[in-house]
Design a protein around this motif. Structure first.
Motif, PDB file in Angstrom:
ATOM      1  N   GLU A 246       0.831  -1.208   0.000  1.00 46.67           N
ATOM      2  CA  GLU A 246       0.000   0.000   0.000  1.00 46.67           C
ATOM      3  C   GLU A 246       0.866   1.260   0.000  1.00 46.67           C
ATOM      4  OE1 GLU A 246      -3.894   2.008   2.133  1.00 46.67           O
ATOM      5  OE2 GLU A 246      -2.984   0.230   3.026  1.00 46.67           O
ATOM      6  N   ARG A 247       1.984   1.217   0.694  1.00 45.52           N
ATOM      7  CA  ARG A 247       2.873   2.380   0.714  1.00 45.52           C
ATOM      8  C   ARG A 247       3.432   2.664  -0.686  1.00 45.52           C
ATOM      9  NH1 ARG A 247       8.167   3.007   0.937  1.00 45.52           N
ATOM     10  NH2 ARG A 247       8.591   0.792   1.348  1.00 45.52           N
ATOM     11  N   LEU A 248       3.873   1.629  -1.376  1.00 42.41           N
ATOM     12  CA  LEU A 248       4.413   1.818  -2.721  1.00 42.41           C
ATOM     13  C   LEU A 248       3.318   2.271  -3.691  1.00 42.41           C
ATOM     14  CD1 LEU A 248       6.911  -1.176  -3.162  1.00 42.41           C
ATOM     15  CD2 LEU A 248       7.361   1.144  -2.385  1.00 42.41           C
ATOM     16  N   GLU A 249       2.152   1.685  -3.558  1.00 43.00           N
ATOM     17  CA  GLU A 249       1.061   2.075  -4.455  1.00 43.00           C
ATOM     18  C   GLU A 249       0.616   3.509  -4.188  1.00 43.00           C
ATOM     19  OE1 GLU A 249      -0.862  -2.222  -5.695  1.00 43.00           O
ATOM     20  OE2 GLU A 249      -2.036  -0.899  -4.410  1.00 43.00           O
ATOM     21  N   LYS A 250       0.686   3.927  -2.940  1.00 46.48           N
ATOM     22  CA  LYS A 250       0.330   5.319  -2.648  1.00 46.48           C
ATOM     23  C   LYS A 250       1.327   6.268  -3.307  1.00 46.48           C
ATOM     24  CE  LYS A 250      -1.057   8.539   0.968  1.00 46.48           C
ATOM     25  NZ  LYS A 250      -1.319   8.734   2.416  1.00 46.48           N
ATOM     26  N   ARG A 251       2.596   5.903  -3.317  1.00 47.38           N
ATOM     27  CA  ARG A 251       3.588   6.732  -4.024  1.00 47.38           C
ATOM     28  C   ARG A 251       3.204   6.871  -5.498  1.00 47.38           C
ATOM     29  NH1 ARG A 251       9.960   5.748  -2.969  1.00 47.38           N
ATOM     30  NH2 ARG A 251       9.920   7.440  -4.509  1.00 47.38           N
ATOM     31  N   LEU A 252       2.830   5.759  -6.106  1.00 42.80           N
ATOM     32  CA  LEU A 252       2.441   5.789  -7.519  1.00 42.80           C
ATOM     33  C   LEU A 252       1.149   6.582  -7.707  1.00 42.80           C
ATOM     34  CD1 LEU A 252       3.180   2.073  -8.509  1.00 42.80           C
ATOM     35  CD2 LEU A 252       4.584   4.085  -8.991  1.00 42.80           C
ATOM     36  N   ALA A 253       0.218   6.444  -6.768  1.00 43.85           N
ATOM     37  CA  ALA A 253      -1.053   7.171  -6.865  1.00 43.85           C
ATOM     38  C   ALA A 253      -0.824   8.677  -6.810  1.00 43.85           C
ATOM     39  CB  ALA A 253      -1.997   6.733  -5.745  1.00 43.85           C
ATOM     40  N   GLN A 254       0.055   9.111  -5.925  1.00 41.81           N
ATOM     41  CA  GLN A 254       0.319  10.547  -5.787  1.00 41.81           C
ATOM     42  C   GLN A 254       0.922  11.137  -7.057  1.00 41.81           C
ATOM     43  OE1 GLN A 254       2.684  10.105  -2.223  1.00 41.81           O
ATOM     44  NE2 GLN A 254       1.073  10.967  -0.912  1.00 41.81           N
ATOM     45  N   ALA A 255       1.600  10.309  -7.837  1.00 47.05           N
ATOM     46  CA  ALA A 255       2.216  10.779  -9.084  1.00 47.05           C
ATOM     47  C   ALA A 255       1.318  10.564 -10.294  1.00 47.05           C
ATOM     48  CB  ALA A 255       3.544  10.060  -9.302  1.00 47.05           C
ATOM     49  N   SER A 256       0.171   9.911 -10.096  1.00 51.10           N
ATOM     50  CA  SER A 256      -0.712   9.576 -11.218  1.00 51.10           C
ATOM     51  C   SER A 256      -1.603  10.751 -11.600  1.00 51.10           C
ATOM     52  CB  SER A 256      -1.608   8.386 -10.850  1.00 51.10           C
ATOM     53  OG  SER A 256      -0.848   7.226 -10.603  1.00 51.10           O
ATOM     54  N   ARG A 257      -1.916  10.845 -12.861  1.00 54.29           N
ATOM     55  CA  ARG A 257      -2.905  11.820 -13.310  1.00 54.29           C
ATOM     56  C   ARG A 257      -4.304  11.324 -12.964  1.00 54.29           C
ATOM     57  NH1 ARG A 257      -0.487  13.156 -19.349  1.00 54.29           N
ATOM     58  NH2 ARG A 257       1.337  14.330 -18.628  1.00 54.29           N
ATOM     59  N   SER A 258      -5.215  12.271 -12.774  1.00 51.62           N
ATOM     60  CA  SER A 258      -6.606  11.917 -12.501  1.00 51.62           C
ATOM     61  C   SER A 258      -7.258  11.387 -13.768  1.00 51.62           C
ATOM     62  CB  SER A 258      -7.375  13.139 -12.006  1.00 51.62           C
ATOM     63  OG  SER A 258      -7.555  14.059 -13.082  1.00 51.62           O
ATOM     64  N   ARG A 259      -8.418  10.783 -13.618  1.00 52.52           N
ATOM     65  CA  ARG A 259      -9.127  10.262 -14.783  1.00 52.52           C
ATOM     66  C   ARG A 259      -9.549  11.379 -15.732  1.00 52.52           C
ATOM     67  NH1 ARG A 259     -10.932   4.843 -14.666  1.00 52.52           N
ATOM     68  NH2 ARG A 259     -10.189   3.778 -12.797  1.00 52.52           N
ATOM     69  N   VAL A 260      -9.864  12.525 -15.206  1.00 54.18           N
ATOM     70  CA  VAL A 260     -10.213  13.656 -16.069  1.00 54.18           C
ATOM     71  C   VAL A 260      -8.977  14.115 -16.838  1.00 54.18           C
ATOM     72  CG1 VAL A 260     -10.965  16.063 -16.101  1.00 54.18           C
ATOM     73  CG2 VAL A 260     -12.175  14.407 -14.675  1.00 54.18           C
ATOM     74  N   GLU A 261      -7.832  14.203 -16.166  1.00 56.02           N
ATOM     75  CA  GLU A 261      -6.595  14.604 -16.838  1.00 56.02           C
ATOM     76  C   GLU A 261      -6.199  13.615 -17.930  1.00 56.02           C
ATOM     77  OE1 GLU A 261      -4.371  16.955 -13.151  1.00 56.02           O
ATOM     78  OE2 GLU A 261      -4.222  14.772 -13.296  1.00 56.02           O
ATOM     79  N   LEU A 262      -6.492  12.331 -17.700  1.00 56.05           N
ATOM     80  CA  LEU A 262      -6.135  11.304 -18.684  1.00 56.05           C
ATOM     81  C   LEU A 262      -6.978  11.386 -19.950  1.00 56.05           C
ATOM     82  CD1 LEU A 262      -5.609   8.210 -16.346  1.00 56.05           C
ATOM     83  CD2 LEU A 262      -3.853   9.423 -17.652  1.00 56.05           C
ATOM     84  N   ARG A 263      -8.018  12.229 -19.945  1.00 58.67           N
ATOM     85  CA  ARG A 263      -8.863  12.366 -21.136  1.00 58.67           C
ATOM     86  C   ARG A 263      -8.245  13.304 -22.187  1.00 58.67           C
ATOM     87  NH1 ARG A 263     -13.321  14.294 -21.590  1.00 58.67           N
ATOM     88  NH2 ARG A 263     -14.188  12.716 -22.990  1.00 58.67           N
ATOM     89  N   ASP A 264      -7.082  13.859 -21.903  1.00 61.37           N
ATOM     90  CA  ASP A 264      -6.422  14.774 -22.835  1.00 61.37           C
ATOM     91  C   ASP A 264      -5.402  13.988 -23.662  1.00 61.37           C
ATOM     92  OD1 ASP A 264      -4.957  16.675 -24.191  1.00 61.37           O
ATOM     93  OD2 ASP A 264      -4.649  17.978 -22.457  1.00 61.37           O
ATOM     94  N   PRO A 265      -5.729  13.617 -24.912  1.00 60.13           N
ATOM     95  CA  PRO A 265      -4.803  12.780 -25.687  1.00 60.13           C
ATOM     96  C   PRO A 265      -3.493  13.474 -26.022  1.00 60.13           C
ATOM     97  CG  PRO A 265      -6.685  13.450 -27.047  1.00 60.13           C
ATOM     98  CD  PRO A 265      -6.989  13.869 -25.647  1.00 60.13           C
ATOM     99  N   GLN A 266      -3.523  14.794 -26.193  1.00 59.04           N
ATOM    100  CA  GLN A 266      -2.275  15.504 -26.483  1.00 59.04           C
ATOM    101  C   GLN A 266      -1.321  15.424 -25.293  1.00 59.04           C
ATOM    102  OE1 GLN A 266      -1.156  16.778 -29.228  1.00 59.04           O
ATOM    103  NE2 GLN A 266      -2.910  17.165 -30.553  1.00 59.04           N
ATOM    104  N   ALA A 267      -1.851  15.575 -24.092  1.00 64.03           N
ATOM    105  CA  ALA A 267      -1.005  15.506 -22.894  1.00 64.03           C
ATOM    106  C   ALA A 267      -0.450  14.107 -22.674  1.00 64.03           C
ATOM    107  CB  ALA A 267      -1.800  15.949 -21.666  1.00 64.03           C
ATOM    108  N   ASN A 268      -1.140  13.088 -23.197  1.00 62.91           N
ATOM    109  CA  ASN A 268      -0.703  11.705 -23.037  1.00 62.91           C
ATOM    110  C   ASN A 268       0.244  11.254 -24.146  1.00 62.91           C
ATOM    111  OD1 ASN A 268      -2.213  11.262 -20.688  1.00 62.91           O
ATOM    112  ND2 ASN A 268      -4.042  10.771 -21.865  1.00 62.91           N
ATOM    113  N   TYR A 269       0.601  12.183 -25.036  1.00 66.87           N
ATOM    114  CA  TYR A 269       1.510  11.827 -26.136  1.00 66.87           C
ATOM    115  C   TYR A 269       2.812  12.606 -25.962  1.00 66.87           C
ATOM    116  CZ  TYR A 269       3.153  10.694 -30.853  1.00 66.87           C
ATOM    117  OH  TYR A 269       3.873  10.216 -31.923  1.00 66.87           O
TER     118      TYR A 269
END
Length: 700
Positions: A246-269
């Motif tokens: 859970e500690r490692l996954e929380k580190r990854l979660a804190q660095a992850s983009r939100s689901r709304v942010e992931l809807r931007d295809p230009q930002a994901n390229y």
């Protein structure tokens, strides 16, 4: 696992009626060359397809069309204990599952199937999945070589080989990677890396601290401790290991983009030369990683979320190897829990109970059937199509699609806010749209995949390795436009932006979604609504960013893009206001693409129906069935396929993670903006189903 396969898989598990998948240059569609039957050649409609007994006539259609169209059904169709929601698609699923069960049981009983044939592999896979005695006897033995591989990690120099192996196995550890179509040059494949590594699926489960989230996290901790215990850890060690994960996954979660942010295809390229990426992420050791993934020819990669991989790099560099091993051990066993003894399966279900509200597990044969579909989908799908999909259904569907496509073209041409240059590009894209109906023209070749009755877990491991090798082999070759992201029995559909294609598996083309004996109004409101939805995904807030060849390229004039964004924002605000539970609101930005596709799709399909009715009846009277006009039946058909009873836990999870709005808002959200609906039911200004002109959204 590739980005495309993961997106497609998510659709299969979603609660929405349709979705987008990601992953080429376009050619004329089949539908574009299909002629529409003349009115004289078309038989009179039979007036079937609607369930009028399901209506709640005590409610005015202008007050609450969701309740009017299906209120009695909602009251009399309770959610079965094994399900988290219940609607027409589930009922169709039961019928489809009965057919699939017959195919599987016959295949499993056939011990004389030719070795290496689809029939042998499907039969042996299902038989192994159903052999609970053998699974219990084997225990975790099938996992021991994989666990030993993780335990053998001694130095960070050995990490790339292990990371590559875990990627091949699709365990979900750390990140996602794979070969997919280059979104800015759709004539070739690229290697893409995307954020991942979270068991709970959404970063907010790690970051929020409300009562609901705390309950889910507690269930997750209990789940991890149970599985570590089943692997042989002491209770104290299991607790420590769960905390580490859970500690490692929380580190990854804190660095992850939100689901709304992931809807931007230009930002994901984010294209990077391999040398530059290797310099930025030295701990990932990209050249070695790619070589071990059999992708050593790659000289550049696409990084979906660069800041996330900064954190992955830091984590791989600084975390103790023992903790990284614990994390990978967890993801291995979690990803294969369904193939292991009942204690593993039951622990997984107890966690999902808290997450979704499910009361009891789905029966074994249904889980085995779903696993066969997920693992040998096209081998299984061939057997299904031979048994259940008549050619006439495909032809009728193509005719409807041709009519809807023509309607979309008219809406583009007559659009009042779009300039001529943007219209020309939009029509070019529409004309290039590919259409896939029923099943692939070219089936996957499973000859290199060994499947036996020895072990369910070994079969799944073999299939994951085979699929990863198959995908890696595509790199450097031409883009394959024959591939499908869903299997033939799937009751769903999708639009694929980089391939500019819409795909409708055979499983969807059945009553109540598609009925050759139903009148046009019912079919256009049902499967027609889905067809319009998928077609207009190419012009929603995400899809519009891809051109006719599927390339991520801005083809809009700045003025037109600004006008579209302004109009789409109205839709987002409308859905933000919908609240199915206390203090829980639909996320208008997360669901924007699906809501736009519902609204635009329904608008163009309604116009296609009107043209069809004019061809059939001219200026003469249009017959009523069950007391309803064709226009009324169209909207009733749309609504009846979106009725849904859903558990509160599942509804909360859907709103947090699913880009589709809940069924009731998919029903009423579009029609509240449509004068065509108000005219059909005589609704007036001030009625709840009627938005004022100032509040109304108008896209196409």
């Amino acid at each position: 696992m590739s980005h495309f396969r993961l997106v497609a898989a998510s659709l299969l598990l979603g609660t929405g009626l349709a979705g987008c998948a990601s992953s080429g240059p376009a050619a004329p569609t089949t539908a574009a060359t299909t002629t529409t039957p003349t009115a004289a050649a078309t038989p009179d409609p039979k007036g079937v397809g609607l369930d009028v007994a399901d209506l709640d006539r005590s409610v005015s259609p202008c007050d609450d069309f969701y309740e009017f169209s299906g209120g009695n059904w909602l009251k009399t169709n309770q959610i079965p204990s094994y399900a988290t929601s219940w609607g027409p698609r589930n009922l169709l699923g039961l019928r489809t599952q009965a057919t699939l069960k017959q195919i599987l049981e016959e295949a499993a009983a056939n011990r004389n199937a030719a070795p290496g044939s689809n029939l042998q592999k499907v039969g042996d896979f299902y038989a192994a999945a159903m052999d609970t005695a053998a699974i219990e006897k084997a225990g975790i033995a099938p996992l021991k070589p994989e666990l030993a591989r993780i335990a053998a990690l001694k130095t960070r120099a050995q990490l790339p080989a292990l990371l590559a192996y875990e990627q091949d196995l699709g365990t979900g550890a750390f990140f996602r990677s794979g070969v997919q179509v280059d979104e800015k040059n759709t004539t070739r494949y690229v290697v893409q890396f995307d954020q991942g590594g979270l068991t709970m699926g959404d970063r907010d489960y790690y970051l929020k601290d409300d009562a609901r989230t705390q309950k889910v996290r507690a269930a997750y901790q209990a789940y991890m401790q149970q599985l570590f215990g089943l692997l042989g850890d002491s209770p104290a060690a299991a607790q420590r290991n769960a905390a580490t994960v859970e500690r490692l996954e929380k580190r990854l979660a804190q660095a992850s983009r939100s689901r709304v942010e992931l809807r931007d295809p230009q930002a994901n390229y984010n294209q990077m030369a391999l040398a530059a990426a290797a310099q930025r992420y030295p701990a990932v050791q990209l050249p070695k990683l790619l070589a071990d993934m059999q992708l050593s020819k790659a000289q550049e990669i696409i990084v979906g979320q660069p800041a996330f991989f900064d954190e992955v790099n830091a984590l791989l560099k600084t975390e103790p190897l023992a903790d990284l091993q614990t994390y990978m051990r967890w993801h291995l066993v979690r990803s294969l829990a369904a193939t292991l003894p009942a204690a593993f399966v039951d622990a997984s279900f107890r966690y999902n109970q808290v997450l979704t509200g499910a009361r009891q597990q789905t029966t074994r044969w249904k889980r085995a059937q779903a696993a066969t579909d997920a693992t040998l989908g096209e081998a299984f799908g061939q057997l299904y199509v031979e048994k259940a999909f008549p050619p006439a259904a495909k032809q009728k569907a193509l005719e409807m699609l041709a009519n809807i496509k023509a309607s979309m073209a008219e809406h583009i041409q007559t659009n009042t806010w779009m300039s001529a240059p943007t219209k020309a590009e939009a029509l070019k894209k529409l004309n290039a749209l590919r259409v896939k109906i029923g099943y692939p023209d070219k089936w996957k070749d499973y000859s290199a995949l060994p499947i036996s009755r020895e072990s369910y877990a070994k079969n799944v491991l073999a299939a994951r390795h085979w699929e990863s090798r198959r995908e890696a082999a595509r790199f450097g070759g031409p883009v394959d436009h024959t591939e499908w992201g869903m299997t033939p029995p799937t009751i769903n559909a999708y639009y694929n932006p980089p391939l500019n294609e819409i795909v409708f598996p055979a499983g969807y083309l059945q009553p109540p979604f598609f009925d050759p004996n139903a009148d046009d109004a019912v079919n256009y409101g049902a499967i027609g609504g889905v067809m319009g939805h998928e077609m207009t995904h190419g012009f929603d807030d995400q899809g519009r960013q891809y051109d006719a060849a599927g390339n991520l390229r801005d083809w809009w004039t700045p003025q037109d893009a600004a006008e579209f964004t302004k109009r789409a924002a109205i839709v987002a605000r409308q859905y933000d206001a919908f609240s199915p539970l206390d203090s829980v609101h639909v996320n208008g930005k997360l669901t924007l693409g699906e809501n736009l596709a519902d609204f635009a799709g329904l608008t163009i399909v309604h116009a296609a129906l009107e043209k069809q009715l004019a061809q059939r009846y001219g200026n003469g009277p249009r017959p009523k069935f069950d007391g309803f006009t064709p226009e009324q039946r169209f909207f009733l058909s749309w609504a009846q396929l979106r009725r849904q009873n859903i558990r509160p836990e599942a509804l909360r999870q859907q709103i947090q993670t699913d880009p589709h709005s809940p069924g009731q808002y998919r029903t009423i959200g579009p029609i509240m903006n449509m004068p065509q609906f108000q005219a059909a039911f005589g609704c007036k200004e001030g009625d709840k189903m009627t938005r004022t002109a100032a509040d109304r959204a108008v896209i196409w």
